[in-house]
Design a protein around this motif. Structure first.
Motif, PDB file in Angstrom:
ATOM      1  N   VAL A 122       0.812  -1.223   0.000  1.00 66.43           N
ATOM      2  CA  VAL A 122       0.000   0.000   0.000  1.00 66.43           C
ATOM      3  C   VAL A 122       0.840   1.264   0.000  1.00 66.43           C
ATOM      4  O   VAL A 122       0.313   2.370  -0.182  1.00 66.43           O
ATOM      5  CB  VAL A 122      -0.963   0.022   1.205  1.00 66.43           C
ATOM      6  CG1 VAL A 122      -1.980  -1.099   1.085  1.00 66.43           C
ATOM      7  CG2 VAL A 122      -0.198  -0.073   2.525  1.00 66.43           C
ATOM      8  N   GLY A 123       2.172   1.135   0.219  1.00 60.94           N
ATOM      9  CA  GLY A 123       2.996   2.331   0.220  1.00 60.94           C
ATOM     10  C   GLY A 123       4.459   2.018   0.454  1.00 60.94           C
ATOM     11  O   GLY A 123       4.828   0.897   0.815  1.00 60.94           O
ATOM     12  N   GLU A 124       5.309   3.045   0.219  1.00 63.47           N
ATOM     13  CA  GLU A 124       6.745   2.926   0.423  1.00 63.47           C
ATOM     14  C   GLU A 124       7.255   4.166   1.146  1.00 63.47           C
ATOM     15  O   GLU A 124       6.748   5.272   0.933  1.00 63.47           O
ATOM     16  CB  GLU A 124       7.481   2.805  -0.910  1.00 63.47           C
ATOM     17  CG  GLU A 124       7.107   1.606  -1.754  1.00 63.47           C
ATOM     18  CD  GLU A 124       7.887   1.581  -3.070  1.00 63.47           C
ATOM     19  OE1 GLU A 124       8.984   2.204  -3.137  1.00 63.47           O
ATOM     20  OE2 GLU A 124       7.405   0.956  -4.032  1.00 63.47           O
ATOM     21  N   ALA A 125       8.272   3.968   1.973  1.00 63.83           N
ATOM     22  CA  ALA A 125       8.909   5.085   2.670  1.00 63.83           C
ATOM     23  C   ALA A 125      10.413   4.885   2.644  1.00 63.83           C
ATOM     24  O   ALA A 125      10.905   3.752   2.676  1.00 63.83           O
ATOM     25  CB  ALA A 125       8.414   5.177   4.107  1.00 63.83           C
ATOM     26  N   ALA A 126      11.155   6.000   2.573  1.00 59.39           N
ATOM     27  CA  ALA A 126      12.613   5.940   2.456  1.00 59.39           C
ATOM     28  C   ALA A 126      13.331   6.117   3.786  1.00 59.39           C
ATOM     29  O   ALA A 126      14.551   5.987   3.850  1.00 59.39           O
ATOM     30  CB  ALA A 126      13.101   6.990   1.460  1.00 59.39           C
ATOM     31  N   ASP A 127      12.590   6.423   4.860  1.00 58.23           N
ATOM     32  CA  ASP A 127      13.217   6.531   6.185  1.00 58.23           C
ATOM     33  C   ASP A 127      12.148   6.355   7.261  1.00 58.23           C
ATOM     34  O   ASP A 127      10.957   6.231   6.964  1.00 58.23           O
ATOM     35  CB  ASP A 127      13.933   7.880   6.353  1.00 58.23           C
ATOM     36  CG  ASP A 127      13.025   9.080   6.169  1.00 58.23           C
ATOM     37  OD1 ASP A 127      11.851   9.018   6.599  1.00 58.23           O
ATOM     38  OD2 ASP A 127      13.478  10.081   5.594  1.00 58.23           O
ATOM     39  N   GLY A 128      12.597   6.334   8.499  1.00 58.79           N
ATOM     40  CA  GLY A 128      11.684   6.078   9.594  1.00 58.79           C
ATOM     41  C   GLY A 128      10.619   7.147   9.770  1.00 58.79           C
ATOM     42  O   GLY A 128       9.461   6.837  10.058  1.00 58.79           O
ATOM     43  N   THR A 129      11.003   8.391   9.596  1.00 58.47           N
ATOM     44  CA  THR A 129      10.040   9.485   9.763  1.00 58.47           C
ATOM     45  C   THR A 129       8.886   9.351   8.784  1.00 58.47           C
ATOM     46  O   THR A 129       7.707   9.443   9.158  1.00 58.47           O
ATOM     47  CB  THR A 129      10.736  10.845   9.569  1.00 58.47           C
ATOM     48  OG1 THR A 129      11.790  10.978  10.518  1.00 58.47           O
ATOM     49  CG2 THR A 129       9.749  11.986   9.742  1.00 58.47           C
ATOM     50  N   GLU A 130       9.227   9.122   7.519  1.00 58.37           N
ATOM     51  CA  GLU A 130       8.198   8.949   6.496  1.00 58.37           C
ATOM     52  C   GLU A 130       7.405   7.677   6.750  1.00 58.37           C
ATOM     53  O   GLU A 130       6.187   7.642   6.545  1.00 58.37           O
ATOM     54  CB  GLU A 130       8.848   8.895   5.111  1.00 58.37           C
ATOM     55  CG  GLU A 130       7.852   8.845   3.964  1.00 58.37           C
ATOM     56  CD  GLU A 130       8.519   8.773   2.601  1.00 58.37           C
ATOM     57  OE1 GLU A 130       7.798   8.887   1.592  1.00 58.37           O
ATOM     58  OE2 GLU A 130       9.758   8.585   2.541  1.00 58.37           O
ATOM     59  N   GLY A 131       8.086   6.627   7.233  1.00 57.90           N
ATOM     60  CA  GLY A 131       7.406   5.369   7.507  1.00 57.90           C
ATOM     61  C   GLY A 131       6.350   5.508   8.588  1.00 57.90           C
ATOM     62  O   GLY A 131       5.238   4.994   8.451  1.00 57.90           O
ATOM     63  N   VAL A 132       6.684   6.198   9.671  1.00 56.37           N
ATOM     64  CA  VAL A 132       5.726   6.397  10.760  1.00 56.37           C
ATOM     65  C   VAL A 132       4.529   7.214  10.269  1.00 56.37           C
ATOM     66  O   VAL A 132       3.376   6.899  10.583  1.00 56.37           O
ATOM     67  CB  VAL A 132       6.405   7.092  11.952  1.00 56.37           C
ATOM     68  CG1 VAL A 132       5.371   7.502  13.006  1.00 56.37           C
ATOM     69  CG2 VAL A 132       7.459   6.176  12.579  1.00 56.37           C
ATOM     70  N   ALA A 133       4.798   8.242   9.484  1.00 57.92           N
ATOM     71  CA  ALA A 133       3.717   9.083   8.953  1.00 57.92           C
ATOM     72  C   ALA A 133       2.791   8.282   8.041  1.00 57.92           C
ATOM     73  O   ALA A 133       1.557   8.365   8.157  1.00 57.92           O
ATOM     74  CB  ALA A 133       4.298  10.273   8.201  1.00 57.92           C
ATOM     75  N   LEU A 134       3.383   7.476   7.141  1.00 56.51           N
ATOM     76  CA  LEU A 134       2.567   6.686   6.225  1.00 56.51           C
ATOM     77  C   LEU A 134       1.811   5.580   6.956  1.00 56.51           C
ATOM     78  O   LEU A 134       0.709   5.209   6.556  1.00 56.51           O
ATOM     79  CB  LEU A 134       3.441   6.090   5.123  1.00 56.51           C
ATOM     80  CG  LEU A 134       3.882   7.041   4.016  1.00 56.51           C
ATOM     81  CD1 LEU A 134       4.775   6.325   3.002  1.00 56.51           C
ATOM     82  CD2 LEU A 134       2.662   7.645   3.308  1.00 56.51           C
ATOM     83  N   ALA A 135       2.398   5.063   8.020  1.00 55.15           N
ATOM     84  CA  ALA A 135       1.701   4.038   8.797  1.00 55.15           C
ATOM     85  C   ALA A 135       0.396   4.599   9.354  1.00 55.15           C
ATOM     86  O   ALA A 135      -0.642   3.929   9.348  1.00 55.15           O
ATOM     87  CB  ALA A 135       2.590   3.527   9.923  1.00 55.15           C
ATOM     88  N   GLY A 136       0.461   5.832   9.839  1.00 53.49           N
ATOM     89  CA  GLY A 136      -0.749   6.459  10.353  1.00 53.49           C
ATOM     90  C   GLY A 136      -1.764   6.747   9.265  1.00 53.49           C
ATOM     91  O   GLY A 136      -2.978   6.648   9.483  1.00 53.49           O
ATOM     92  N   GLU A 137      -1.268   7.079   8.076  1.00 49.00           N
ATOM     93  CA  GLU A 137      -2.160   7.434   6.967  1.00 49.00           C
ATOM     94  C   GLU A 137      -2.763   6.213   6.290  1.00 49.00           C
ATOM     95  O   GLU A 137      -3.953   6.190   5.962  1.00 49.00           O
ATOM     96  CB  GLU A 137      -1.372   8.250   5.938  1.00 49.00           C
ATOM     97  CG  GLU A 137      -2.154   8.635   4.691  1.00 49.00           C
ATOM     98  CD  GLU A 137      -1.289   9.365   3.683  1.00 49.00           C
ATOM     99  OE1 GLU A 137      -1.641   9.359   2.487  1.00 49.00           O
ATOM    100  OE2 GLU A 137      -0.257   9.941   4.091  1.00 49.00           O
ATOM    101  N   LEU A 138      -1.937   5.186   6.062  1.00 51.47           N
ATOM    102  CA  LEU A 138      -2.355   4.039   5.257  1.00 51.47           C
ATOM    103  C   LEU A 138      -2.872   2.862   6.076  1.00 51.47           C
ATOM    104  O   LEU A 138      -3.502   1.965   5.526  1.00 51.47           O
ATOM    105  CB  LEU A 138      -1.179   3.572   4.386  1.00 51.47           C
ATOM    106  CG  LEU A 138      -0.613   4.620   3.427  1.00 51.47           C
ATOM    107  CD1 LEU A 138       0.634   4.081   2.728  1.00 51.47           C
ATOM    108  CD2 LEU A 138      -1.670   5.023   2.401  1.00 51.47           C
ATOM    109  N   GLN A 139      -2.582   2.846   7.373  1.00 54.78           N
ATOM    110  CA  GLN A 139      -3.037   1.773   8.265  1.00 54.78           C
ATOM    111  C   GLN A 139      -2.693   0.372   7.725  1.00 54.78           C
ATOM    112  O   GLN A 139      -3.583  -0.472   7.535  1.00 54.78           O
ATOM    113  CB  GLN A 139      -4.543   1.881   8.503  1.00 54.78           C
ATOM    114  CG  GLN A 139      -4.961   3.131   9.266  1.00 54.78           C
ATOM    115  CD  GLN A 139      -4.377   3.154  10.687  1.00 54.78           C
ATOM    116  OE1 GLN A 139      -4.545   2.203  11.438  1.00 54.78           O
ATOM    117  NE2 GLN A 139      -3.704   4.238  11.030  1.00 54.78           N
TER     118      GLN A 139
END
Length: 213
Positions: free
Chosen positions: A33-50
């Motif tokens: 459902v998504g990709e992130a290049a670092d932890g900050t982006e990963g945490v943000a996308l986790a909240g958005e994409l569940q």
């Protein structure tokens, strides 16, 4: 598909993310459902994409995987995190597990084994190599939960033993003829009584105290 496992990829190497996505997208029951290049982006996308499962690298610029795991725990995110790393040293893997990872695999893992690992952690299982489990047990000896076994009810001991055997809540409910809601309540009580953070620590505690099957 109702049973599709939603996966978020968090890795600073684009080629790794592309390879993971290419393989996982051919799995009928897994959706990236998504990709992130670092932890900050990963945490943000986790909240958005569940997502249901997060594949997390450990060594990344900025916020690394361990800190991202801590942030996800603080946010009480429901996703299960599977660490995907090229580092085999215990000093790299153990902090991630202590921060809340459900297990780890190496980046050279066989693709089918990776899919199996994703399904396993999604089902509530904990993936630990024997040598790392032993090291964690050694580090935890005499720490959280020590001396508190007497506070557990007989039913909570049964549930804890099944957690240590790698059973998910649904499997525990079936084995003990309980509802999943009741099992979740027992798990919460176990973690509170033993002053443990998650199922991984509970499983290790049970092994150390002879409650596993």
């Amino acid at each position: 598909m109702a049973d599709t496992i939603k996966v978020l990829l968090v890795d600073d190497h684009q080629v790794v993310r592309r390879g993971l996505r290419t393989f996982l997208e051919v799995q009928d029951d897994i959706e990236v459902v998504g990709e992130a290049a670092d932890g900050t982006e990963g945490v943000a996308l986790a909240g958005e994409l569940q997502p249901d499962v997060i594949l997390m690298d450990v060594k990344m610029p900025g916020m690394d995987g361990v800190e991202a795991l801590r942030r996800l725990r603080e946010l009480d995110h429901r996703a299960r995190v599977l660490v995907v790393t090229s580092f085999t040293e215990q000093r790299t893997v153990i902090p991630a597990l202590r921060a809340g990872a459900a297990g780890y695999v190496y980046k050279d893992i066989d693709p089918d084994a990776l899919a199996g690992a994703i399904r396993s952690v999604h089902a509530g299982h904990v993936l630990l190599q024997p040598e790392v489990a032993g090291a964690l047990l050694s580090q935890e000896e005499g720490v959280s939960g020590a001396g508190r076994a007497g506070s557990l009810t007989d039913r909570e001991r049964e549930v804890l033993g099944l957690i240590a055997d790698g059973r998910a809540n649904r499997e525990i409910a079936r084995a003990l003829v309980l509802s999943e809601k009741t099992v979740k309540t027992h798990v919460s009580n176990i973690l509170m009584k033993l002053d443990l953070a998650d199922r991984t620590q509970a499983a290790l505690w049970a092994v150390r105290h002879g409650l596993s099957g």
